[in-house]
Design an enzyme around this catalytic site. Sequence first.
Site, PDB file in Angstrom:
ATOM      1  N   ASP A   1     -22.881  15.745 -25.322  1.00 14.54           N
ATOM      2  CA  ASP A   1     -21.454  16.027 -25.498  1.00 14.54           C
ATOM      3  C   ASP A   1     -20.586  14.994 -24.773  1.00 14.54           C
ATOM      4  O   ASP A   1     -19.713  15.334 -23.986  1.00 14.54           O
ATOM      5  CB  ASP A   1     -21.112  17.454 -25.041  1.00 14.54           C
ATOM      6  CG  ASP A   1     -21.518  17.712 -23.592  1.00 14.54           C
ATOM      7  OD1 ASP A   1     -22.209  16.843 -23.019  1.00 14.54           O
ATOM      8  OD2 ASP A   1     -21.144  18.747 -23.042  1.00 14.54           O
TER       9      ASP A   1
ATOM     10  N   HIS B   1       0.828  -1.224   0.000  1.00 12.75           N
ATOM     11  CA  HIS B   1       0.000   0.000   0.000  1.00 12.75           C
ATOM     12  C   HIS B   1       0.855   1.264   0.000  1.00 12.75           C
ATOM     13  O   HIS B   1       0.697   2.110  -0.893  1.00 12.75           O
ATOM     14  CB  HIS B   1      -0.973  -0.020   1.176  1.00 12.75           C
ATOM     15  CG  HIS B   1      -1.672   1.286   1.404  1.00 12.75           C
ATOM     16  ND1 HIS B   1      -2.543   1.834   0.492  1.00 12.75           N
ATOM     17  CD2 HIS B   1      -1.593   2.168   2.439  1.00 12.75           C
ATOM     18  CE1 HIS B   1      -2.984   2.994   0.958  1.00 12.75           C
ATOM     19  NE2 HIS B   1      -2.416   3.221   2.127  1.00 12.75           N
TER      20      HIS B   1
ATOM     21  N   ASP C   1      -3.212   8.510  -1.122  1.00 13.65           N
ATOM     22  CA  ASP C   1      -3.575   7.424  -0.208  1.00 13.65           C
ATOM     23  C   ASP C   1      -5.032   7.010  -0.417  1.00 13.65           C
ATOM     24  O   ASP C   1      -5.371   5.829  -0.522  1.00 13.65           O
ATOM     25  CB  ASP C   1      -3.347   7.899   1.230  1.00 13.65           C
ATOM     26  CG  ASP C   1      -3.798   6.891   2.268  1.00 13.65           C
ATOM     27  OD1 ASP C   1      -3.470   5.704   2.123  1.00 13.65           O
ATOM     28  OD2 ASP C   1      -4.476   7.292   3.230  1.00 13.65           O
TER      29      ASP C   1
ATOM     30  N   GLU D   1       1.629   5.898  12.936  1.00  7.52           N
ATOM     31  CA  GLU D   1       0.312   5.493  13.440  1.00  7.52           C
ATOM     32  C   GLU D   1       0.250   3.996  13.717  1.00  7.52           C
ATOM     33  O   GLU D   1      -0.403   3.566  14.676  1.00  7.52           O
ATOM     34  CB  GLU D   1      -0.759   5.876  12.419  1.00  7.52           C
ATOM     35  CG  GLU D   1      -2.172   5.596  12.905  1.00  7.52           C
ATOM     36  CD  GLU D   1      -3.218   5.898  11.835  1.00  7.52           C
ATOM     37  OE1 GLU D   1      -4.400   5.709  12.124  1.00  7.52           O
ATOM     38  OE2 GLU D   1      -2.841   6.297  10.720  1.00  7.52           O
ATOM     39  N   ASP D   2       0.921   3.182  12.895  1.00  7.18           N
ATOM     40  CA  ASP D   2       0.726   1.730  12.954  1.00  7.18           C
ATOM     41  C   ASP D   2       1.892   0.948  13.578  1.00  7.18           C
ATOM     42  O   ASP D   2       1.842  -0.277  13.601  1.00  7.18           O
ATOM     43  CB  ASP D   2       0.489   1.190  11.532  1.00  7.18           C
ATOM     44  CG  ASP D   2      -0.810   1.705  10.932  1.00  7.18           C
ATOM     45  OD1 ASP D   2      -1.627   2.239  11.690  1.00  7.18           O
ATOM     46  OD2 ASP D   2      -0.986   1.593   9.703  1.00  7.18           O
TER      47      ASP D   2
ATOM     48  N   HIS E   1       3.976   7.057   5.421  1.00 11.16           N
ATOM     49  CA  HIS E   1       2.799   7.795   5.901  1.00 11.16           C
ATOM     50  C   HIS E   1       2.008   7.077   6.988  1.00 11.16           C
ATOM     51  O   HIS E   1       1.296   7.718   7.773  1.00 11.16           O
ATOM     52  CB  HIS E   1       1.881   8.188   4.730  1.00 11.16           C
ATOM     53  CG  HIS E   1       1.046   7.084   4.180  1.00 11.16           C
ATOM     54  ND1 HIS E   1       1.487   6.226   3.192  1.00 11.16           N
ATOM     55  CD2 HIS E   1      -0.217   6.683   4.465  1.00 11.16           C
ATOM     56  CE1 HIS E   1       0.532   5.368   2.897  1.00 11.16           C
ATOM     57  NE2 HIS E   1      -0.523   5.625   3.651  1.00 11.16           N
TER      58      HIS E   1
END
Length: 741
Positions: free
Chosen positions: A275, A64, A155, A93-94, A89
């Site tokens: 169009d 990812h 992301d 956080e993880d 990124h």
Amino acid sequence: MDDTKQIQNDKDKAEIINRYRALLRSTEGKADAKDKKMIRKAFNLALDAHNGVKRKSGEPYILHPIEVAIIVAREIGLGPTSIAAALLHDVVEDSDYTLEDIERMFGEKVARIIDGLTKMSGVFDQNISAQAENFRKLLLTISDDLRVILIKIADRLHNMRTMESMPHHKQLKIASETLFIFSPLAHRIGLYTIKSELEDLSLKYTEPEVYRDIALKIKASRAGEMKYLKRFSSKIRDSLKREDLEFTIKERTKSIYSIRRKMVNQGVSFDEVYDKFAMRIIIDSPPEREKADCWRVYSIVTDFYRPNPDRLRDWISAPKSNGYESLHTTVMGPDGHWVEVQIRSKRMDEIAEKGYAAHWKYKEDRATSDNLDQWLSRVRDLLENPESNAVEFVDNFKMQLFSDEIFVFTPQGDMRNLPKNASPLDFAFDIHTDIGLHTLGAKVNGKLVPLSFNLKSGDQVEVITSQKQKPKEDWLNYVKTSKARSKIKQSLKDDYNKMVDKGRAVLERKLNFIKVRMTESNIQRMVNHFGYKNPQELFYKAGMGIVDNKMLKDFAKDTQGGIYQYLRSKIRRQPSQPKSQQTVKTESSTLVFGPNEEKLDFKLAKCCNPIPGDEVFGFLTSNEGIKVHRSDCPNAISMQSKFANRTIRAKWVQNEQSSFIANILIKGIDTVGLVNKVTQIISNDLNVNIRSIGISGEDGVFEGNITVVVEDRVHLNNVMDKLKKVEGVVSVERKFAGSAK
């Protein structure tokens, strides 16, 4: 590659190495040896942080951030710092790595971007007030470093591309969020290609049947359309070559979402969208010649094909505030087909494709830089006066994202971009807050106009000010920009608070004079005695002189009367619910809610009239319990995005026979006895009860609204299929009742 030795699965290892090499290829020409070393270092750290973690699809999680970094490099065009940040990124956080670790290893710039991205995580996972507060943080980060939102959009794009393995309710939630915020953000920043893909992918999950239907029709007609566009462009190609212009021509059809939007807005079928064809001519001209060359190309195109004068859009002379420059015209091609032609230079095309990301490459172009600075300045202005109402704060910012633009001029000839239908007040606040707050009047093109006047592109505006002038409440009806609205509200609020403070002192003085103590209980009694909403309104009225001595003496004569009024008001606030509005009972329902499929009381939303067989969801209202909406309800995206915590999964189940109301819109060519044919098919042939019918005709065509009572969606589809076979009927479709309040 030794760095991947921790990965046990050989297949996973091969895929990770393959995608990492693709990332490196996308950095060619953007990164020197030092930059590549930083990217490699970021990759190794991300690999360690996400080692052993899998996505819902079963693939290694590290893929990812690699794919996000590829989007950042290849599709947005950012440099090594952003690529490294994209790889990292999710690390803070993880995993156990901290922001301090990132700053120590990669420096302050990368750490600041990671900090912004970490703060943004969870923006849409909470209630609306928390969402708005986090969204404020997101905007603060944008105003500090635009790369944060560019990486966040990348992301979101990769998440949208890989949502197949997610549960349906999560797909719906993420797609709704994307349409609500990320797509307009991408549009505002100038990432038009990414914006279109986000919209198409969102439609794929919010209205899957509609998406598939349009996609199949585009696929079926694509070969013929491309052949047509080649024939259309052949004369233009020959003429451009004779003019010695270096050019590229790209033929395309419009996006699925844009075609769907035209179908809904114009009330037409796929075949009636006139169009769908579009062609882009990109010329390779030096900056000093590109505008003149674009107009030369326009002249060549219109020599062969007649243009629609109402469809000329000149964003070369007056670029959009996000830096977009292009010349658009719609011309009548062979066989009576309208074709949109976009004309731009190579530089303009790169900015159009990559938005503000391409701004740094062409930073010597001050027009682009000024537009960027102007927009970021407006974002900062919005943040300086955060609304107390969180929903309104988000809606105000979205209004700024979505609005079409006009350009107007100051008396000195400086150009300002404003939303369509902006007023002189919007212009005044855009120049300076102090000018806006003291606006007395305005002249447009030398003539005095009301403050509610709708400005148009090309208008020259002069603002007349007075230090004695102050904002009035009706000004809020005239303004379109969030800056003007927030400044006016803040001024009115400040004035109101000053009057409340004054009124409190006046009231206390008057009550002392008539020997009444100013206690909390007496204040509440007065609020109810005079019929006000709260003590603040009482103090405000006292400060304004509306609550006078006589009124206070009447109140003081019988304080018991005050208590009686209070009790009566409490009773009035809880009226018995009319029988027609009572909550639907579970015994007669055919719906279950939530993961445990519980039976709960609910109401069917009148805006979309769901019936068994429709995809639906429940929405917990503030005072009417659960309301059930169709997934394609006009209000669905807004509700699911802004109030995700109040939406509930809902599912139809087999239960006792019930009846449901559905609205049908029927159009066609007027024929003799049409109403009789329609009513006979519905009432006699199908034995369906008609609740109401109204058919009107004009100039040989008719339109009718029919309300029927059906058992479920299959029953309704059977009715609609029969009606389509009536002679003269052109279209039959299900109709929404209106927007929910």
